[in-house]
Design a protein around this motif. Structure first.
Motif, PDB file in Angstrom:
ATOM      1  N   GLY A  73      11.571  -5.075  -1.567  1.00  0.00           N
ATOM      2  CA  GLY A  73      12.555  -6.074  -0.755  1.00  0.00           C
ATOM      3  C   GLY A  73      11.662  -6.658   0.386  1.00  0.00           C
ATOM      4  O   GLY A  73      12.287  -7.307   1.341  1.00  0.00           O
ATOM      5  N   GLY A  74      10.399  -7.073   0.597  1.00  0.00           N
ATOM      6  CA  GLY A  74      10.077  -7.548   1.613  1.00  0.00           C
ATOM      7  C   GLY A  74       9.385  -6.443   2.516  1.00  0.00           C
ATOM      8  O   GLY A  74       9.016  -5.492   2.490  1.00  0.00           O
ATOM      9  N   ASP A  75       8.983  -7.056   3.787  1.00  0.00           N
ATOM     10  CA  ASP A  75       8.443  -6.487   4.985  1.00  0.00           C
ATOM     11  C   ASP A  75       9.344  -5.497   5.635  1.00  0.00           C
ATOM     12  O   ASP A  75      10.531  -5.870   5.842  1.00  0.00           O
ATOM     13  N   ALA A  76       8.995  -4.418   6.150  1.00  0.00           N
ATOM     14  CA  ALA A  76       9.324  -3.479   7.261  1.00  0.00           C
ATOM     15  C   ALA A  76       9.780  -4.378   8.557  1.00  0.00           C
ATOM     16  O   ALA A  76       8.410  -4.977   8.810  1.00  0.00           O
TER      17      ALA A  76
ATOM     18  N   GLY B 170       5.314  -1.497   6.207  1.00  0.00           N
ATOM     19  CA  GLY B 170       4.718  -0.694   4.918  1.00  0.00           C
ATOM     20  C   GLY B 170       3.266  -1.150   4.539  1.00  0.00           C
ATOM     21  O   GLY B 170       2.953  -2.459   4.376  1.00  0.00           O
ATOM     22  N   THR B 171       2.589  -0.362   4.269  1.00  0.00           N
ATOM     23  CA  THR B 171       1.316  -0.901   3.834  1.00  0.00           C
ATOM     24  C   THR B 171       1.129  -1.316   2.512  1.00  0.00           C
ATOM     25  O   THR B 171       0.438  -2.336   2.344  1.00  0.00           O
TER      26      THR B 171
ATOM     27  N   ALA C  59      -5.124  -6.585   8.732  1.00  0.00           N
ATOM     28  CA  ALA C  59      -4.182  -5.890   8.208  1.00  0.00           C
ATOM     29  C   ALA C  59      -4.211  -4.599   8.802  1.00  0.00           C
ATOM     30  O   ALA C  59      -3.156  -4.209   9.168  1.00  0.00           O
ATOM     31  N   CYS C  60      -5.310  -4.006   8.951  1.00  0.00           N
ATOM     32  CA  CYS C  60      -5.230  -2.516   9.469  1.00  0.00           C
ATOM     33  C   CYS C  60      -4.851  -2.563  10.736  1.00  0.00           C
ATOM     34  O   CYS C  60      -3.936  -1.689  11.407  1.00  0.00           O
TER      35      CYS C  60
END
Length: 317
Positions: free
Chosen positions: A11-14, A152-153, A142-143
Protein backbone atom coordinates in the motif's frame (compact mmCIF):
# COMPACT_ATOMS: atom_id res chain seq x y z
CA UNK A 1 8.28 -6.77 -11.03
CA UNK A 2 8.27 -8.84 -7.82
CA UNK A 3 9.51 -5.83 -5.86
CA UNK A 4 6.88 -3.68 -7.52
CA UNK A 5 4.14 -6.13 -6.58
CA UNK A 6 5.38 -6.20 -2.98
CA UNK A 7 5.28 -2.41 -2.89
CA UNK A 8 1.73 -2.26 -4.24
CA UNK A 9 0.61 -5.02 -1.88
CA UNK A 10 1.94 -3.07 1.09
CA UNK A 11 0.00 0.00 0.00
CA UNK A 12 2.83 2.45 -0.62
CA UNK A 13 5.24 4.27 1.63
CA UNK A 14 5.25 4.50 5.37
CA UNK A 15 5.02 8.04 6.68
CA UNK A 16 8.42 9.45 7.72
CA UNK A 17 8.53 10.04 11.48
CA UNK A 18 9.16 13.79 11.27
CA UNK A 19 6.36 14.45 8.77
CA UNK A 20 2.92 15.31 10.05
CA UNK A 21 -0.42 14.60 8.47
CA UNK A 22 -1.34 14.22 4.81
CA UNK A 23 0.96 17.05 3.75
CA UNK A 24 3.99 15.28 5.21
CA UNK A 25 3.04 11.98 3.62
CA UNK A 26 2.57 13.67 0.23
CA UNK A 27 6.03 15.21 0.51
CA UNK A 28 7.51 11.79 1.21
CA UNK A 29 5.69 10.31 -1.78
CA UNK A 30 6.91 13.11 -4.04
CA UNK A 31 10.48 12.44 -2.96
CA UNK A 32 10.21 8.72 -3.68
CA UNK A 33 8.45 9.25 -6.99
CA UNK A 34 11.31 11.40 -8.21
CA UNK A 35 13.74 8.78 -6.87
CA UNK A 36 11.98 6.12 -8.95
CA UNK A 37 11.84 8.36 -12.02
CA UNK A 38 15.57 9.06 -11.86
CA UNK A 39 16.33 5.35 -11.60
CA UNK A 40 14.03 4.62 -14.53
CA UNK A 41 15.47 7.31 -16.81
CA UNK A 42 19.05 6.39 -15.95
CA UNK A 43 18.58 2.71 -16.68
CA UNK A 44 16.78 3.44 -19.94
CA UNK A 45 19.91 5.28 -20.99
CA UNK A 46 22.27 2.56 -19.71
CA UNK A 47 20.40 -0.29 -21.40
CA UNK A 48 19.89 1.61 -24.66
CA UNK A 49 23.56 2.44 -24.93
CA UNK A 50 24.60 -1.09 -23.96
CA UNK A 51 22.67 -2.52 -26.92
CA UNK A 52 23.87 0.27 -29.19
CA UNK A 53 27.56 -0.31 -28.50
CA UNK A 54 27.54 -4.10 -28.25
CA UNK A 55 29.91 -5.93 -30.62
CA UNK A 56 28.91 -8.32 -33.34
CA UNK A 57 28.53 -11.93 -32.25
CA UNK A 58 31.88 -12.76 -33.84
CA UNK A 59 33.70 -10.10 -31.80
CA UNK A 60 36.04 -10.68 -28.88
CA UNK A 61 33.50 -10.53 -26.09
CA UNK A 62 36.11 -11.08 -23.35
CA UNK A 63 37.95 -7.95 -24.43
CA UNK A 64 34.76 -6.02 -25.07
CA UNK A 65 33.02 -6.75 -21.77
CA UNK A 66 35.40 -7.96 -19.05
CA UNK A 67 38.20 -5.43 -19.53
CA UNK A 68 35.92 -2.35 -19.58
CA UNK A 69 33.89 -3.67 -16.66
CA UNK A 70 36.99 -4.37 -14.54
CA UNK A 71 38.47 -0.97 -15.37
CA UNK A 72 35.21 0.81 -14.60
CA UNK A 73 34.75 -1.11 -11.35
CA UNK A 74 38.16 -0.14 -9.97
CA UNK A 75 37.93 3.43 -11.24
CA UNK A 76 34.43 3.95 -9.84
CA UNK A 77 35.49 2.74 -6.40
CA UNK A 78 38.34 5.25 -6.43
CA UNK A 79 35.92 7.98 -7.58
CA UNK A 80 33.47 7.07 -4.82
CA UNK A 81 36.18 7.33 -2.16
CA UNK A 82 37.20 10.72 -3.56
CA UNK A 83 33.56 11.87 -3.51
CA UNK A 84 33.21 10.77 0.11
CA UNK A 85 36.42 12.56 1.06
CA UNK A 86 35.64 15.78 -0.81
CA UNK A 87 31.87 16.00 -0.36
CA UNK A 88 31.84 14.59 3.19
CA UNK A 89 28.15 13.80 2.97
CA UNK A 90 26.40 12.13 0.05
CA UNK A 91 22.81 11.66 -1.05
CA UNK A 92 20.74 10.75 -4.11
CA UNK A 93 22.04 13.76 -6.03
CA UNK A 94 25.32 11.84 -6.43
CA UNK A 95 23.54 9.65 -9.00
CA UNK A 96 22.90 12.40 -11.52
CA UNK A 97 26.00 14.50 -10.66
CA UNK A 98 28.16 11.48 -11.39
CA UNK A 99 26.34 9.78 -14.25
CA UNK A 100 25.11 12.52 -16.59
CA UNK A 101 28.55 13.77 -17.75
CA UNK A 102 29.67 10.17 -18.29
CA UNK A 103 26.50 9.27 -20.19
CA UNK A 104 27.07 12.16 -22.58
CA UNK A 105 30.78 11.40 -22.90
CA UNK A 106 30.13 7.74 -23.73
CA UNK A 107 28.48 8.72 -27.03
CA UNK A 108 31.56 10.52 -28.31
CA UNK A 109 33.59 7.41 -29.30
CA UNK A 110 30.76 5.76 -31.25
CA UNK A 111 29.82 9.01 -32.99
CA UNK A 112 33.44 9.41 -34.09
CA UNK A 113 33.50 5.95 -35.67
CA UNK A 114 30.65 3.55 -34.94
CA UNK A 115 32.43 0.64 -36.62
CA UNK A 116 35.69 0.97 -34.67
CA UNK A 117 35.93 -1.89 -32.15
CA UNK A 118 38.45 -0.12 -29.91
CA UNK A 119 36.25 2.97 -29.67
CA UNK A 120 33.29 0.79 -28.78
CA UNK A 121 35.31 -0.75 -25.94
CA UNK A 122 36.14 2.74 -24.69
CA UNK A 123 32.48 3.73 -24.92
CA UNK A 124 31.51 0.64 -22.96
CA UNK A 125 33.98 1.49 -20.18
CA UNK A 126 32.62 5.04 -19.89
CA UNK A 127 29.05 3.75 -19.81
CA UNK A 128 29.97 1.29 -17.05
CA UNK A 129 31.34 4.20 -15.02
CA UNK A 130 28.03 6.02 -15.40
CA UNK A 131 26.15 2.87 -14.40
CA UNK A 132 28.16 2.53 -11.19
CA UNK A 133 27.45 6.18 -10.42
CA UNK A 134 23.70 5.56 -10.65
CA UNK A 135 23.96 2.50 -8.42
CA UNK A 136 26.16 4.13 -5.80
CA UNK A 137 24.12 7.31 -5.68
CA UNK A 138 20.78 5.55 -5.37
CA UNK A 139 21.97 2.97 -2.84
CA UNK A 140 23.68 5.56 -0.65
CA UNK A 141 20.66 7.84 -0.87
CA UNK A 142 18.23 5.01 -0.11
CA UNK A 143 20.14 3.90 2.97
CA UNK A 144 20.41 7.49 4.16
CA UNK A 145 16.68 7.99 3.61
CA UNK A 146 15.85 4.94 5.73
CA UNK A 147 18.22 6.05 8.47
CA UNK A 148 16.94 9.62 8.60
CA UNK A 149 13.24 9.29 7.87
CA UNK A 150 12.43 5.66 8.52
CA UNK A 151 9.78 3.90 6.47
CA UNK A 152 9.70 0.45 4.92
CA UNK A 153 12.86 -0.95 3.38
CA UNK A 154 10.87 -3.04 0.92
CA UNK A 155 8.81 0.00 -0.10
CA UNK A 156 11.89 2.04 -0.89
CA UNK A 157 13.96 -0.58 -2.66
CA UNK A 158 10.96 -1.90 -4.57
CA UNK A 159 10.67 1.54 -6.16
CA UNK A 160 14.30 1.47 -7.21
CA UNK A 161 14.05 -2.13 -8.46
CA UNK A 162 10.87 -1.37 -10.39
CA UNK A 163 12.40 1.75 -11.94
CA UNK A 164 15.58 -0.13 -12.84
CA UNK A 165 13.73 -3.12 -14.30
CA UNK A 166 11.31 -1.02 -16.35
CA UNK A 167 14.18 1.19 -17.54
CA UNK A 168 16.29 -1.78 -18.66
CA UNK A 169 13.31 -3.29 -20.49
CA UNK A 170 12.38 -0.09 -22.32
CA UNK A 171 16.00 0.86 -23.03
CA UNK A 172 16.76 -2.57 -24.46
CA UNK A 173 13.72 -2.39 -26.74
CA UNK A 174 14.79 1.04 -27.95
CA UNK A 175 18.35 -0.12 -28.56
CA UNK A 176 17.24 -3.19 -30.52
CA UNK A 177 14.94 -1.05 -32.63
CA UNK A 178 17.77 1.40 -33.35
CA UNK A 179 20.40 -1.16 -34.41
CA UNK A 180 17.97 -3.20 -36.54
CA UNK A 181 15.89 -0.46 -38.15
CA UNK A 182 17.94 2.75 -38.36
CA UNK A 183 21.02 3.84 -40.25
CA UNK A 184 23.94 5.60 -38.56
CA UNK A 185 22.34 9.03 -38.89
CA UNK A 186 19.10 7.77 -37.38
CA UNK A 187 20.95 6.08 -34.50
CA UNK A 188 22.79 9.31 -33.68
CA UNK A 189 19.57 11.35 -33.84
CA UNK A 190 17.71 8.91 -31.58
CA UNK A 191 20.65 8.79 -29.16
CA UNK A 192 20.80 12.58 -28.86
CA UNK A 193 17.03 12.77 -28.34
CA UNK A 194 17.13 10.11 -25.63
CA UNK A 195 20.10 11.70 -23.90
CA UNK A 196 18.34 15.07 -23.92
CA UNK A 197 15.27 13.47 -22.37
CA UNK A 198 17.34 11.82 -19.63
CA UNK A 199 19.09 15.11 -18.85
CA UNK A 200 15.73 16.88 -18.67
CA UNK A 201 14.35 14.26 -16.26
CA UNK A 202 17.43 14.54 -14.05
CA UNK A 203 17.22 18.33 -14.03
CA UNK A 204 13.50 18.24 -13.24
CA UNK A 205 13.81 15.72 -10.40
CA UNK A 206 17.39 16.10 -9.22
CA UNK A 207 16.81 19.12 -7.01
CA UNK A 208 13.82 17.73 -5.13
CA UNK A 209 14.06 19.02 -1.55
CA UNK A 210 12.77 15.66 -0.29
CA UNK A 211 16.12 14.17 -1.29
CA UNK A 212 17.80 16.29 1.35
CA UNK A 213 17.31 13.66 4.00
CA UNK A 214 17.39 15.96 7.00
CA UNK A 215 14.34 15.46 9.18
CA UNK A 216 11.97 18.33 8.64
CA UNK A 217 10.17 19.60 11.71
CA UNK A 218 6.47 19.29 12.23
CA UNK A 219 4.29 22.39 11.91
CA UNK A 220 4.32 24.54 15.02
CA UNK A 221 1.59 23.86 17.53
CA UNK A 222 0.85 20.37 16.20
CA UNK A 223 1.83 17.41 18.36
CA UNK A 224 2.39 13.93 16.92
CA UNK A 225 -0.76 11.85 17.06
CA UNK A 226 0.97 8.64 18.15
CA UNK A 227 2.46 8.86 21.69
CA UNK A 228 4.88 6.04 20.92
CA UNK A 229 6.11 7.84 17.82
CA UNK A 230 6.45 11.03 19.85
CA UNK A 231 8.50 9.23 22.49
CA UNK A 232 10.79 7.65 19.91
CA UNK A 233 11.13 10.99 18.15
CA UNK A 234 12.14 12.74 21.36
CA UNK A 235 14.66 9.98 22.15
CA UNK A 236 16.53 10.48 18.89
CA UNK A 237 19.47 12.89 19.25
CA UNK A 238 18.62 14.55 15.95
CA UNK A 239 15.07 15.14 17.18
CA UNK A 240 16.40 16.85 20.30
CA UNK A 241 18.45 19.28 18.22
CA UNK A 242 15.51 19.79 15.92
CA UNK A 243 13.24 20.61 18.87
CA UNK A 244 15.79 23.15 20.09
CA UNK A 245 15.92 24.72 16.63
CA UNK A 246 12.13 24.92 16.44
CA UNK A 247 12.15 26.59 19.87
CA UNK A 248 14.60 29.17 18.53
CA UNK A 249 12.33 29.63 15.52
CA UNK A 250 9.36 30.35 17.75
CA UNK A 251 11.31 32.75 19.98
CA UNK A 252 13.36 34.66 17.42
CA UNK A 253 11.39 34.34 14.17
CA UNK A 254 13.77 32.13 12.21
CA UNK A 255 12.70 31.14 8.72
CA UNK A 256 12.15 27.50 7.76
CA UNK A 257 15.55 27.27 6.10
CA UNK A 258 17.26 29.03 8.98
CA UNK A 259 15.67 26.51 11.33
CA UNK A 260 17.16 23.64 9.31
CA UNK A 261 20.57 25.31 9.45
CA UNK A 262 20.18 26.01 13.18
CA UNK A 263 19.41 22.34 13.87
CA UNK A 264 22.65 21.32 12.18
CA UNK A 265 24.60 24.01 14.01
CA UNK A 266 23.24 22.71 17.29
CA UNK A 267 24.48 19.25 16.31
CA UNK A 268 27.95 20.78 16.10
CA UNK A 269 28.15 20.50 12.32
CA UNK A 270 30.60 22.57 10.31
CA UNK A 271 29.59 24.89 7.49
CA UNK A 272 30.97 22.57 4.75
CA UNK A 273 28.93 19.74 6.29
CA UNK A 274 25.78 21.89 6.27
CA UNK A 275 26.49 22.87 2.66
CA UNK A 276 26.53 19.22 1.56
CA UNK A 277 23.65 18.19 3.79
CA UNK A 278 21.30 20.90 2.51
CA UNK A 279 22.77 20.94 -1.03
CA UNK A 280 23.42 24.69 -1.09
CA UNK A 281 26.51 26.82 -1.62
CA UNK A 282 28.87 27.68 1.22
CA UNK A 283 28.00 31.37 0.74
CA UNK A 284 24.31 30.56 1.28
CA UNK A 285 25.16 28.69 4.46
CA UNK A 286 27.23 31.62 5.73
CA UNK A 287 24.37 34.02 4.99
CA UNK A 288 21.92 31.87 6.96
CA UNK A 289 24.37 31.52 9.85
CA UNK A 290 24.90 35.28 10.07
CA UNK A 291 21.15 35.85 10.03
CA UNK A 292 20.61 33.25 12.77
CA UNK A 293 23.31 34.80 14.97
CA UNK A 294 21.87 38.30 14.46
CA UNK A 295 18.29 37.27 15.27
CA UNK A 296 19.33 35.24 18.32
CA UNK A 297 21.79 37.84 19.58
CA UNK A 298 24.82 35.51 19.64
CA UNK A 299 28.22 35.71 18.01
CA UNK A 300 29.33 32.08 17.61
CA UNK A 301 28.07 28.55 17.19
CA UNK A 302 29.00 27.75 20.79
CA UNK A 303 26.94 30.67 22.08
CA UNK A 304 24.00 29.45 20.01
CA UNK A 305 24.31 26.00 21.60
CA UNK A 306 24.41 27.52 25.10
CA UNK A 307 21.35 29.65 24.30
CA UNK A 308 19.38 26.63 23.08
CA UNK A 309 20.45 24.43 26.01
CA UNK A 310 19.54 27.09 28.58
CA UNK A 311 16.16 27.57 26.95
CA UNK A 312 15.52 23.81 27.13
CA UNK A 313 16.56 23.67 30.77
CA UNK A 314 14.25 26.57 31.65
CA UNK A 315 11.31 24.92 29.90
CA UNK A 316 11.93 21.61 31.65
CA UNK A 317 12.10 23.33 35.03
Amino acid sequence: MCFGSMHLARGGDACPPFDAGAEGRAAGHRGLRSFTLLAFASWVQIAFFRVLSTPELSGNRFTHYLIPFSFACVTSLVMLLLCMRMSRYLNVSLAYRWSLPLFMLSYVPIIIDYGNVDLRILAYAINFLGMFGVQFGCWIGACKYLRRKGGGTVDLFSRYALGEGAGIFLGSLGGLFAVKSLDMQGIVALSIALMSLVVFVAMATGFNPNWVFHGSHAPRGRAPEDPKAASASRAAPEAIFLDEAVDLQNRFGLTERETDVAALLLEGRSRPFIRDELVVSINTVSTHVRSIFAKCGVHSQQELMVLARNARSDSED
